[in-house]
Design an enzyme around this catalytic site. Structure first.
Site, PDB file in Angstrom:
ATOM      1  N   LYS A 196       0.866  -1.190   0.000  1.00 19.81           N
ATOM      2  CA  LYS A 196       0.000   0.000   0.000  1.00 19.81           C
ATOM      3  C   LYS A 196       0.895   1.230   0.000  1.00 19.81           C
ATOM      4  O   LYS A 196       1.729   1.417   0.884  1.00 19.81           O
ATOM      5  CB  LYS A 196      -0.888  -0.012   1.235  1.00 19.81           C
ATOM      6  N   LYS A 249      -2.331  -1.450  -3.840  1.00 20.42           N
ATOM      7  CA  LYS A 249      -3.191  -0.281  -3.712  1.00 20.42           C
ATOM      8  C   LYS A 249      -2.344   0.978  -3.762  1.00 20.42           C
ATOM      9  O   LYS A 249      -1.365   1.050  -3.036  1.00 20.42           O
ATOM     10  CB  LYS A 249      -3.935  -0.369  -2.383  1.00 20.42           C
TER      11      LYS A 249
HETATM   12  C1  PBG Z   1      -7.244   3.287   5.530  1.00 15.85           C
HETATM   13  C2  PBG Z   1      -7.692   3.240   4.125  1.00 15.85           C
HETATM   14  C3  PBG Z   1      -7.560   4.220   3.150  1.00 15.85           C
HETATM   15  C4  PBG Z   1      -8.162   3.719   1.996  1.00 15.85           C
HETATM   16  C5  PBG Z   1      -8.658   2.458   2.300  1.00 15.85           C
HETATM   17  N1  PBG Z   1      -8.347   2.176   3.622  1.00 15.85           N
HETATM   18  C6  PBG Z   1      -7.011   5.599   3.225  1.00 15.85           C
HETATM   19  C7  PBG Z   1      -5.621   5.857   3.590  1.00 15.85           C
HETATM   20  O1  PBG Z   1      -4.782   4.973   3.704  1.00 15.85           O
HETATM   21  O2  PBG Z   1      -5.342   7.044   3.795  1.00 15.85           O
HETATM   22  C8  PBG Z   1      -8.235   4.432   0.678  1.00 15.85           C
HETATM   23  C9  PBG Z   1      -9.276   3.944  -0.249  1.00 15.85           C
HETATM   24  C10 PBG Z   1      -9.584   4.853  -1.383  1.00 15.85           C
HETATM   25  O3  PBG Z   1      -8.915   5.873  -1.639  1.00 15.85           O
HETATM   26  O4  PBG Z   1     -10.553   4.545  -2.076  1.00 15.85           O
HETATM   27  N2  PBG Z   1      -8.252   2.934   6.408  1.00 15.85           N
END
Ligand code: PBG
Length: 327
Positions: A196, A249
């Protein structure tokens, strides 16, 4: 003599016969954002078609998803800021918003596969993904592991079908696996947010989940978007720790990572087609500069071609509707 590739492109039947990848409704996971209250359905301005919904509205939505043949949802809790504190206590309560939502959904739609996002950024007053170590003002990795297991057990006890920890804490998969097994949840799968990136594509999500960090950013725990080798190491480490599904991601700007991972792991790969990717496409549609549905299909198919099996996407309903109509 040169090869005549065009022979196999001569008509649609033949093209369909030799097509290497396809998009199926089983590939799709639809994110849902639940809030407390009743009769609430608030659209997010940067993400047309995406809503914060109270549990009663979520149940109405689930009925629609089941009718569209969508098999899986990803659940996020959005709580009132007055309930937030430094360690995200709301998320650790057996009666938390997420717990109540899971119970209601599973009661009404037992076959709908409920995945929970396990994180703290939606529940802490500082908006970071765990407990803050006050000395260096960064998230305390090992203290966050402990409360993550607590949150995982809340989800498991409420009946979640799969847990997806998204905080990017080191060692979380092993920690959760051991802890869940000890409590008898050895058959509850973990989908790791294994690679991520600290991405600006999450912008609109932070509006919908109310999870923008109050200070600094997430670069001390999420990955540097310049790093490909480290991306592979991160995911393979989660495989070693016991993850059942790996995730990359965001999706669209990171297909090289997906392809690389598919070469090195035999686990199913999921991509998260994140909020910023969705918002861009919606904006393009509004401006009339792209054929929205065709571009959407082309992008989603590129995830499959790169090697992903599952796609978490805000487009899931639109895609399911189109797939249903073409069958
Ligand atoms: C964290 C989380 C995020 C997303 C999913 N889970 C945000 C982040 O890491 O700041 C992002 C998902 C998206 O942008 O659609 N709980």
């Amino acid at each position: 003599m040169f090869k005549r590739f065009r022979r196999l492109r001569i008509n649609e039947n033949l093209r369909a016969m030799v097509r290497e990848n396809s998009l199926q409704v089983e590939d799709l996971i639809y994110p849902l954002f639940v809030v407390d209250g009743t009769n609430i359905k608030r659209e997010i301005s940067s993400m047309p078609g995406v809503f914060q919904m109270s549990i009663d509205e979520i149940l109405r939505e689930c009925k629609e998803l089941v009718d569209l043949n969508i098999k899986a949802i990803m659940l996020f809790g959005v709580i009132d800021s007055s309930l937030k504190d430094s360690c995200g206590s709301e998320a650790l309560d057996e009666n938390s918003l997420i717990a109540r939502s899971i119970i209601a959904i599973k009661q009404n739609f037992p076959s709908l596969f409920v995945i929970t996002d396990l994180c703290f950024c939606e529940y802490t007053d500082h908006g970071h993904c765990g407990i803050i170590d006050l000395k260096n003002k960064s998230v305390d990795n090992d203290a966050t592991l402990k409360i993550s297991l607590k949150q995982a057990l809340v989800h498991a006890n409420a009946g979640a079908d799969m847990i997806a920890p998204s905080g990017m804490m080191d060692g979380i998969i092993e920690y959760l696996r051991k802890g869940l097994d000890k409590k008898g949840y050895e058959n509850l799968p973990l989908m790791a947010y294994s690679t991520k990136f600290a991405s600006s594509f999450y912008g609109p999500f932070r509006d919908v989940a109310d999870s923008t960090p109050a200070y600094e950013d997430r670069k001390s725990y999420q990955m540097d978007s310049a790093n490909g080798k480290e991306a592979l190491l991160e995911s393979l480490e989660d495989e070693k720790q016991g993850a059942d599904i790996l995730m990359v991601k965001p999706a669209l700007a990171y297909l090289d990572i997906v392809k690389d991972l598919a070469k090195h792991s035999k686990l199913p790969i999921c991509v998260y087609n994140v909020s910023g990717e969705y918002a861009l496409l919606k904006a393009g549609q509004k401006l009339g500069v792209i054929d929205y549905e065709k571009v959407m299909f082309e992008i989603l198919l590129s995830f499959k071609r790169a090697g992903a099996k599952l796609i978490i996407t805000y487009h899931a309903k639109e895609v399911a509707r189109l797939l249903k109509n073409t069958l």
